[in-house]
Design a protein around this motif. Structure first.
Motif, PDB file in Angstrom:
ATOM      1  N   LEU A  79      88.983  28.655  75.677  1.00  0.00           N
ATOM      2  CA  LEU A  79      90.187  29.235  76.064  1.00  0.00           C
ATOM      3  C   LEU A  79      90.402  29.540  77.366  1.00  0.00           C
ATOM      4  O   LEU A  79      91.536  29.778  77.817  1.00  0.00           O
ATOM      5  N   GLU A  80      89.463  29.960  78.105  1.00  0.00           N
ATOM      6  CA  GLU A  80      89.483  30.682  79.451  1.00  0.00           C
ATOM      7  C   GLU A  80      90.334  29.955  80.379  1.00  0.00           C
ATOM      8  O   GLU A  80      91.172  30.799  81.051  1.00  0.00           O
ATOM      9  N   ASP A  81      90.210  28.649  80.655  1.00  0.00           N
ATOM     10  CA  ASP A  81      91.215  27.975  81.421  1.00  0.00           C
ATOM     11  C   ASP A  81      92.199  27.154  80.889  1.00  0.00           C
ATOM     12  O   ASP A  81      92.705  26.206  81.702  1.00  0.00           O
ATOM     13  N   ARG A 101      95.947  29.315  59.042  1.00  0.00           N
ATOM     14  CA  ARG A 101      96.911  30.240  59.690  1.00  0.00           C
ATOM     15  C   ARG A 101      95.945  31.309  60.081  1.00  0.00           C
ATOM     16  O   ARG A 101      96.237  32.117  61.247  1.00  0.00           O
ATOM     17  N   LYS A 102      94.862  31.860  59.507  1.00  0.00           N
ATOM     18  CA  LYS A 102      94.249  32.968  59.952  1.00  0.00           C
ATOM     19  C   LYS A 102      93.224  32.735  61.146  1.00  0.00           C
ATOM     20  O   LYS A 102      93.334  33.508  62.006  1.00  0.00           O
ATOM     21  N   GLU A 103      92.778  31.494  61.274  1.00  0.00           N
ATOM     22  CA  GLU A 103      92.388  30.948  62.408  1.00  0.00           C
ATOM     23  C   GLU A 103      93.117  31.109  63.601  1.00  0.00           C
ATOM     24  O   GLU A 103      92.820  31.330  64.893  1.00  0.00           O
ATOM     25  N   PHE A 104      94.507  30.600  63.525  1.00  0.00           N
ATOM     26  CA  PHE A 104      95.456  30.426  64.414  1.00  0.00           C
ATOM     27  C   PHE A 104      95.788  31.934  64.919  1.00  0.00           C
ATOM     28  O   PHE A 104      95.579  32.115  66.119  1.00  0.00           O
ATOM     29  N   ASN A 110      93.368  36.405  71.189  1.00  0.00           N
ATOM     30  CA  ASN A 110      92.152  36.228  72.217  1.00  0.00           C
ATOM     31  C   ASN A 110      93.021  36.391  73.609  1.00  0.00           C
ATOM     32  O   ASN A 110      93.929  35.637  73.956  1.00  0.00           O
ATOM     33  N   GLU A 111      92.474  37.490  74.462  1.00  0.00           N
ATOM     34  CA  GLU A 111      93.092  37.795  75.868  1.00  0.00           C
ATOM     35  C   GLU A 111      93.214  36.551  76.874  1.00  0.00           C
ATOM     36  O   GLU A 111      94.075  36.638  77.522  1.00  0.00           O
ATOM     37  N   SER A 112      92.089  35.733  76.746  1.00  0.00           N
ATOM     38  CA  SER A 112      92.140  34.809  77.723  1.00  0.00           C
ATOM     39  C   SER A 112      93.454  33.776  77.565  1.00  0.00           C
ATOM     40  O   SER A 112      93.685  33.165  78.502  1.00  0.00           O
ATOM     41  N   ILE A 113      94.192  33.709  76.563  1.00  0.00           N
ATOM     42  CA  ILE A 113      95.224  32.867  76.244  1.00  0.00           C
ATOM     43  C   ILE A 113      96.402  33.689  76.040  1.00  0.00           C
ATOM     44  O   ILE A 113      97.520  32.942  75.650  1.00  0.00           O
ATOM     45  N   LYS A 114      96.748  34.864  76.626  1.00  0.00           N
ATOM     46  CA  LYS A 114      97.769  35.747  76.536  1.00  0.00           C
ATOM     47  C   LYS A 114      98.836  35.022  77.292  1.00  0.00           C
ATOM     48  O   LYS A 114      98.553  34.551  78.349  1.00  0.00           O
TER      49      LYS A 114
END
Length: 194
Positions: A79-81, A101-104, A110-114
């Protein structure tokens, strides 16, 4: 008179992370997007990477990551980039819908994809009882969990390709806009340090 840059402008690229539970149809969708053909796929162990040139100067790199439970533990590494998230849901598998849904929801925390844009693909629309886009939107609480980002839910079918052109265009538009905003933010940050 100074030296001029003789290099042609570098093509813009965007990283799209493709996630979803195992058997949601991620790899089938990716092959359909890339080749417009149906391939016999097996569950992805690890990840697949493929590039799709949208325009002469813009390419999407898709990271199709396996959805087995063990692989979900490393999703955050991808997710970082990310410039876009493509989350695939088997809209006919009501038994696993809550798990999806829970995984989503975990991914979105995750802060990386804010602020990273999200397109949810409600796959397997060809199967009886498949939930439509409105129902997936409601059950996945899209308005609540994606209020801080651009999002869209697209019904599709990995076998026929139905809905995939719209999804691809939407992902490309969102990723291009997001990449531009990241670049603008970076430039403003650099100006502040001068």
């Amino acid at each position: 008179m100074g030296l001029q840059n003789t290099k042609a402008p570098r093509a813009k690229r965007a990283n799209i992370v493709m996630l979803g539970l195992d058997f949601a149809g991620k790899s089938t969708l990716l092959y359909q997007l890339r080749c417009k053909d149906v391939f016999l796929t097996v569950p992805t162990i690890g990840f697949n990477v493929d590039m799709i040139e949208m325009e002469r100067d813009f390419t999407l790199t898709f990271w199709d990551v396996g959805g087995q439970e063990k692989m979900r533990q490393v999703w955050s590494n991808f997710l970082e980039d990310a410039d876009g998230l493509l989350y695939v849901v088997d809209s006919s598998d009501k038994r696993r819908l809550e798990e999806a849904r829970k995984e989503f929801e975990l991914i979105l925390k995750n802060e990386s994809i804010k602020n990273v844009p999200v397109v949810v693909l409600a796959n397997k629309q060809d199967l009886p009882g498949a939930l439509n886009a409105e129902e997936i939107t409601r059950r996945f609480k899209m308005k609540k969990y994606c209020s801080d980002r651009t999002w869209y839910v697209q019904p599709c079918c990995g076998i026929t390709g139905e809905g995939l052109r719209v999804a691809l265009e939407r992902v490309a538009t969102f990723a291009r806009q997001y990449s531009r905003s990241k670049e603008t933010f970076r430039n403003l940050k650099e100006m502040d340090t001068l």
